[in-house]
Write a protein that holds these residues in place. Structure first.
Motif, PDB file in Angstrom:
ATOM      1  N   PHE A  20       0.834  -1.206   0.000  1.00 51.26           N
ATOM      2  CA  PHE A  20       0.000   0.000   0.000  1.00 51.26           C
ATOM      3  C   PHE A  20       0.870   1.258   0.000  1.00 51.26           C
ATOM      4  CE2 PHE A  20      -2.300   3.144   2.733  1.00 51.26           C
ATOM      5  CZ  PHE A  20      -3.333   3.452   1.856  1.00 51.26           C
ATOM      6  N   HIS A  50      -4.240  -6.075  -0.312  1.00 46.57           N
ATOM      7  CA  HIS A  50      -4.190  -4.731  -0.884  1.00 46.57           C
ATOM      8  C   HIS A  50      -5.120  -4.664  -2.091  1.00 46.57           C
ATOM      9  CE1 HIS A  50      -1.478  -1.478  -2.965  1.00 46.57           C
ATOM     10  NE2 HIS A  50      -2.608  -0.971  -2.503  1.00 46.57           N
ATOM     11  N   CYS A 109      -5.853  -0.437   1.605  1.00 47.33           N
ATOM     12  CA  CYS A 109      -5.314  -1.575   2.356  1.00 47.33           C
ATOM     13  C   CYS A 109      -6.475  -2.237   3.088  1.00 47.33           C
ATOM     14  CB  CYS A 109      -4.246  -1.107   3.343  1.00 47.33           C
ATOM     15  SG  CYS A 109      -3.289  -2.460   4.066  1.00 47.33           S
TER      16      CYS A 109
END
Length: 377
Positions: A59, A315, A255
């Motif tokens: 992320f 993610h 995330c």
């Protein structure tokens, strides 16, 4: 938009594979891309419970790309090592009545960045000697055994150097991270590297959605891996989903923390769904297959009964839709690029996210203004 047939197709979004599937499973699904972000290659957490670090690191790397800071391969094990140090202090201070394990949350990474900085993988891999991929089974037992030994001696001649001993174990297993390193011809202090490249960990927040606490206020999310008892902002489910979509509409990624133990989370097939007919084989799931309508009450019931648990962090890197218009979120995992036929990615339906999302981390600017005002930041 570009149409993709899953059979023998590989979709490339900017710099890397979004998903591919050369398999009979879900063979009739075709997708159009709604939005996608540029991201970094899939990595492999191997035999370590460190998905939280891999997901949050991916992320952050993706955020650096978004901000035009360049492409970075950051060290996941740097965050793991320093998070272990903070977990140890917490575990001892609470007399062992706290969670001490390999697990963690996305904020563990940003908290480490604030206190200790970050470092590229090339300068600190954190690999145990003799290993090419992380296997932390022995490490976790060694650390936990040491801490329990310290607790057993508390008040009976305990020394003041227990933390030095703990750090020494980490150094033996994961190595010592350098205080300085060179990057693109310049010398940097590890502790200040994030400032130099323009990454501010205070720009990121974690958000959840449960109705056993007031909406629009932070609360301590009651999951074991929230070992430091951090607060998460609480929103109604529809607004949580609105943030995810708004993020992608504006070039941000997300995330994701949630449950991957559900029956219809099929990583091999690259698909996670919630069909109405729970006897439906995943290989027979099509664009016409009905999914369950997930509302706040159903979500709360699953969380309260432990049907939805804090299993895994990944993610979210893109949004796609099938022929029926059903939305899916393309999800970058940390189980190696060759761990499934989708190059390490999978597609999670909107229903799956509504039911199984425990929390998300996003940049504050990814949140719609009207929701941000309700959260008062």
């Amino acid at each position: 938009m570009r149409t993709i047939t899953i059979i023998a197709a590989v979709l490339l979004i900017i710099s890397g594979p979004l998903f591919a599937q050369d398999d009979e499973k879900a063979k009739s699904l075709e997708f159009d891309t709604i939005a996608a972000v540029k991201t970094t290659p899939v990595k492999d957490q191997h035999i370590s419970g460190t998905c939280w670090s891999y997901a949050a690191t991916s992320f952050i790397e993706t955020e650096l790309l978004r901000m035009g800071k360049g492409s970075f391969d950051l060290s996941e094990m740097f965050f793991v090592k320093y998070a272990y140090m903070e977990k140890a202090k917490n575990y001892i201070q609470l007399h062992g009545k706290a969670n001490f394990s390999q697990g963690g949350q996305a904020h563990d990474v940003t908290d480490v960045v604030k206190e200790f900085g970050m470092i590229p993988e090339e300068h600190y891999s954190g690999m145990i000697k003799g290993q090419e991929l992380p296997d932390h089974r022995e490490l976790e037992k060694a650390l936990k055994g040491y801490l329990d030994g310290v607790l057993a001696a508390k008040g009976k001649g305990t020394t003041e150097v227990w933390f030095d001993g703990f750090k020494a174990i980490l150094d033996v297993y994961l190595g010592t991270a350098p205080e300085t390193f060179s990057h693109e011809g310049k010398k940097h202090k590890t502790k200040n590297f994030h400032n130099k490249i323009g990454f501010n960990p205070d720009d990121y927040v974690e958000i959840t959605s449960f109705n056993h606490h007031p909406y629009y206020k932070p609360f301590r999310l009651e999951i074991p891996d929230n070992w430091d008892y951090s607060d998460y902002y609480n929103l109604p489910l529809d607004e949580l989903m609105q943030i995810i979509d708004h993020a992608f509409e504006n070039g941000f990624s997300v995330c994701w923390d949630g449950d991957v133990s559900e029956k219809f989370f099929e990583f091999a097939a690259g698909l996670a769904v919630v069909p109405v007919d729970e006897s439906c084989p995943i290989e027979e799931f099509t664009a016409e297959t009905a999914e369950q309508d997930i509302d706040q009450e159903m979500r709360q019931k699953h969380f309260g009964s432990f049907s939805t648990t804090d299993d895994h962090l990944m993610h979210l890197t893109a949004v796609i839709k099938d022929e029926s218009g059903r939305k899916y979120y393309v999800t970058k995992n940390s189980w190696a690029a060759d761990s499934n036929d989708n190059n390490g990615y999978l597609n999670m339906s909107e229903s799956y996210l509504r039911l199984n999302t425990v929390a998300i981390m996003v940049h504050k600017d990814a949140i719609p203004d009207e929701i941000r005002k309700k959260l008062s930041f």
